[in-house]
Design a protein around this motif. Sequence first.
Motif, PDB file in Angstrom:
ATOM      1  N   GLU A 102       0.835  -1.194   0.000  1.00 50.51           N
ATOM      2  CA  GLU A 102       0.000   0.000   0.000  1.00 50.51           C
ATOM      3  C   GLU A 102       0.873   1.247   0.000  1.00 50.51           C
ATOM      4  O   GLU A 102       1.890   1.297   0.681  1.00 50.51           O
ATOM      5  CB  GLU A 102      -0.893   0.005   1.245  1.00 50.51           C
ATOM      6  N   LYS A 113      -4.690   7.200  -1.844  1.00 45.85           N
ATOM      7  CA  LYS A 113      -4.056   5.888  -1.986  1.00 45.85           C
ATOM      8  C   LYS A 113      -3.828   5.631  -3.462  1.00 45.85           C
ATOM      9  O   LYS A 113      -4.562   6.127  -4.310  1.00 45.85           O
ATOM     10  CB  LYS A 113      -4.950   4.784  -1.424  1.00 45.85           C
ATOM     11  N   GLU A 115      -1.979   2.457  -6.317  1.00 42.47           N
ATOM     12  CA  GLU A 115      -1.443   1.112  -6.500  1.00 42.47           C
ATOM     13  C   GLU A 115       0.040   1.171  -6.848  1.00 42.47           C
ATOM     14  O   GLU A 115       0.494   2.134  -7.473  1.00 42.47           O
ATOM     15  CB  GLU A 115      -2.190   0.399  -7.637  1.00 42.47           C
TER      16      GLU A 115
END
Length: 154
Positions: A102, A113, A115
């Motif tokens: 993460e 957030k 990837e």
Amino acid sequence: MAPEDVAADAALFARLRAAWEERDPVPAGLIDRMVAAVAVEDLTREYALLTLVEGQYAEVRGESDTATLQFSDGETSVLLHIAATEGGDHRIDGWVDAAVSEVRLVQGEREKKTEVGEHGRFAFDGVRAGLARVRLTVTREGESTEFQTPQFEV
């Protein structure tokens, strides 16, 4: 709760504390060792080496508003390239040399957030100017730990 109940509870807790201090006192130096251990853990987490690789003299070399930052704690290294976009926001491209599950960009109360792609690459678009920090959940030998950069200016 009535004031007399509070006083009675306080007296009971004082007697309990005295009994435990007599029967099982705190080992000498334990408090100082624990404070030191917590402080060292915090320093280790906070103290990621920050190196300004490029961008220090960007305004002299041209019109671009970019910076390249490198962070490392000795086990994990993160490279960030920060560039201004035409809309006034910024884009942050990053690379990490560890297995990461993460990646988060934290700016005050805001958090984004993203990837992690092949070769440890990640990116954040639409980043506002201001202080930021990148937090990564790193997996090593089956254990997850958090790596976080010191705050940096976007």
